[in-house]
Design an enzyme around this catalytic site. Structure first.
Site, PDB file in Angstrom:
ATOM      1  CG  ASP A   1      35.770  61.680  47.965  1.00 55.98           C
ATOM      2  OD1 ASP A   1      36.147  60.492  47.849  1.00 55.98           O
ATOM      3  OD2 ASP A   1      36.269  62.604  47.299  1.00 55.98           O
ATOM      4  CG  HIS A   2      32.536  60.988  44.779  1.00 58.43           C
ATOM      5  ND1 HIS A   2      32.713  62.166  45.480  1.00 58.43           N
ATOM      6  CD2 HIS A   2      33.156  61.172  43.578  1.00 58.43           C
ATOM      7  CE1 HIS A   2      33.385  63.025  44.737  1.00 58.43           C
ATOM      8  NE2 HIS A   2      33.680  62.447  43.578  1.00 58.43           N
TER       9      HIS A   2
ATOM     10  CB  CYS B   1      39.255  61.259  48.883  1.00 57.21           C
ATOM     11  SG  CYS B   1      40.947  61.881  48.816  1.00 57.21           S
ATOM     12  N   GLY B   2      39.682  59.869  46.352  1.00 54.22           N
ATOM     13  CA  GLY B   2      40.244  59.311  45.127  1.00 54.22           C
ATOM     14  C   GLY B   2      41.723  59.010  45.262  1.00 54.22           C
ATOM     15  CB  THR B   3      44.614  61.100  45.437  1.00 59.62           C
ATOM     16  OG1 THR B   3      44.071  62.226  46.171  1.00 59.62           O
ATOM     17  CG2 THR B   3      44.400  61.310  43.951  1.00 59.62           C
ATOM     18  N   GLY B   4      43.420  59.997  48.294  1.00 63.09           N
ATOM     19  CA  GLY B   4      43.767  60.056  49.727  1.00 63.09           C
ATOM     20  C   GLY B   4      44.331  61.414  50.118  1.00 63.09           C
TER      21      GLY B   4
ATOM     22  N   GLY C   1      43.251  64.822  49.271  1.00 62.60           N
ATOM     23  CA  GLY C   1      42.338  65.887  49.706  1.00 62.60           C
ATOM     24  C   GLY C   1      41.764  65.620  51.086  1.00 62.60           C
TER      25      GLY C   1
ATOM     26  CG  HIS D   1      59.502  57.580  62.467  1.00 67.35           C
ATOM     27  ND1 HIS D   1      60.446  57.874  61.519  1.00 67.35           N
ATOM     28  CD2 HIS D   1      59.952  56.475  63.119  1.00 67.35           C
ATOM     29  CE1 HIS D   1      61.442  56.982  61.585  1.00 67.35           C
ATOM     30  NE2 HIS D   1      61.157  56.125  62.554  1.00 67.35           N
ATOM     31  CG  ASN D   2      54.712  60.658  61.124  1.00 72.61           C
ATOM     32  OD1 ASN D   2      54.523  59.972  60.112  1.00 72.61           O
ATOM     33  ND2 ASN D   2      55.761  61.450  61.253  1.00 72.61           N
TER      34      ASN D   2
ATOM     35  NE  ARG E   1      38.141  58.524  41.476  1.00 71.82           N
ATOM     36  CZ  ARG E   1      37.577  59.728  41.584  1.00 71.82           C
ATOM     37  NH1 ARG E   1      38.323  60.817  41.564  1.00 71.82           N
ATOM     38  NH2 ARG E   1      36.279  59.842  41.714  1.00 71.82           N
TER      39      ARG E   1
ATOM     40  NE  ARG F   1      65.318  59.850  65.854  1.00 71.25           N
ATOM     41  CZ  ARG F   1      65.292  58.521  65.790  1.00 71.25           C
ATOM     42  NH1 ARG F   1      65.305  57.798  66.903  1.00 71.25           N
ATOM     43  NH2 ARG F   1      65.245  57.905  64.616  1.00 71.25           N
ATOM     44  CG  HIS F   2      60.272  59.277  66.400  1.00 73.33           C
ATOM     45  ND1 HIS F   2      60.683  59.913  65.253  1.00 73.33           N
ATOM     46  CD2 HIS F   2      60.989  58.137  66.493  1.00 73.33           C
ATOM     47  CE1 HIS F   2      61.608  59.178  64.655  1.00 73.33           C
ATOM     48  NE2 HIS F   2      61.818  58.103  65.394  1.00 73.33           N
TER      49      HIS F   2
HETATM   50  C1  RB5 Z   1      37.012  63.719  43.687  1.00 77.11           C
HETATM   51  O1  RB5 Z   1      36.803  63.657  42.319  1.00 77.11           O
HETATM   52  C2  RB5 Z   1      38.500  63.736  43.994  1.00 77.11           C
HETATM   53  O2  RB5 Z   1      38.998  64.995  43.727  1.00 77.11           O
HETATM   54  C3  RB5 Z   1      38.729  63.340  45.424  1.00 77.11           C
HETATM   55  O3  RB5 Z   1      38.220  62.068  45.651  1.00 77.11           O
HETATM   56  C4  RB5 Z   1      40.158  63.305  45.895  1.00 77.11           C
HETATM   57  O4  RB5 Z   1      40.962  62.535  45.063  1.00 77.11           O
HETATM   58  C5  RB5 Z   1      40.761  64.580  46.243  1.00 77.11           C
HETATM   59  O5  RB5 Z   1      41.909  64.676  46.720  1.00 77.11           O
END
Ligand code: RB5
Length: 145
Positions: free
Chosen positions: A8-9, A67-70, A72, A100-101, A111, A134-135
């Site tokens: 995403d952005h 994404c911002g945090t990875g 979502g 493992h996965n 971010r 086992r994995h």
């Molecule tokens: C978008 O603002 C933000 O919510 C998205 O990039 C992400 O961090 C969601 O998990």
């Protein structure tokens, strides 16, 4: 090997950095960029699903989403049956999510993770082998859901 990318952005700039890193260092990897392609606001569930479906359908061997945090976009990707997407914030997590996965996708936070660390995470995930044993049983249980 075909690698699908989606973001995403909030993950766009990190996706571009990782894309350049892969282009420069992995001549045997063909990348398929499923977007988004700017910092204009979009919805991460769309791109997580798109990339997850590319991997689950075997149009791509592996996938990386951003994404911002990875968080979502990894949730979105993991809703596609057959996807095992591990959110990685360290090289150790990248190692273990393949070992493992047998993660067929990873997610990274634009971010929260620097381009330099993100590239090291990607390198580690690509070079690590699944341990099996086992994995394998546990991965089979995940895929049976
Ligand atoms: C978008 O603002 C933000 O919510 C998205 O990039 C992400 O961090 C969601 O998990």
């Amino acid at each position: 090997m075909i690698l699908a990318l989606g973001c995403d952005h909030g993950g766009y700039s990190l996706k571009e950095a990782v894309k350049n890193h892969i282009r420069e260092n992995y001549k045997d990897i063909k990348m398929v960029d499923l977007g988004t392609n700017s910092e204009e606001s979009v919805d991460y569930p769309v791109y997580g699903k798109l990339c997850g479906e590319a991997v689950a359908s075997k149009k791509a061997d592996l996938g990386i989403v951003f994404c911002g945090t990875g968080i979502g976009i990894s949730i979105a990707a993991n809703k596609v049956k057959g996807v095992r997407c591990g959110l990685c914030t360290s090289v150790e997590m990248a190692h273990l999510t393949k070992q493992h996965n047998n993660a067929n996708m990873i997610s990274l936070g634009g971010r929260t993770t620097s381009p330099e660390l993100a590239c090291r995470i990607v390198d580690e995930w690509l070079k690590t082998d699944f341990e099996g044993g086992r994995h394998q049983r546990r991965v089979d249980m995940l895929d049976a859901e």
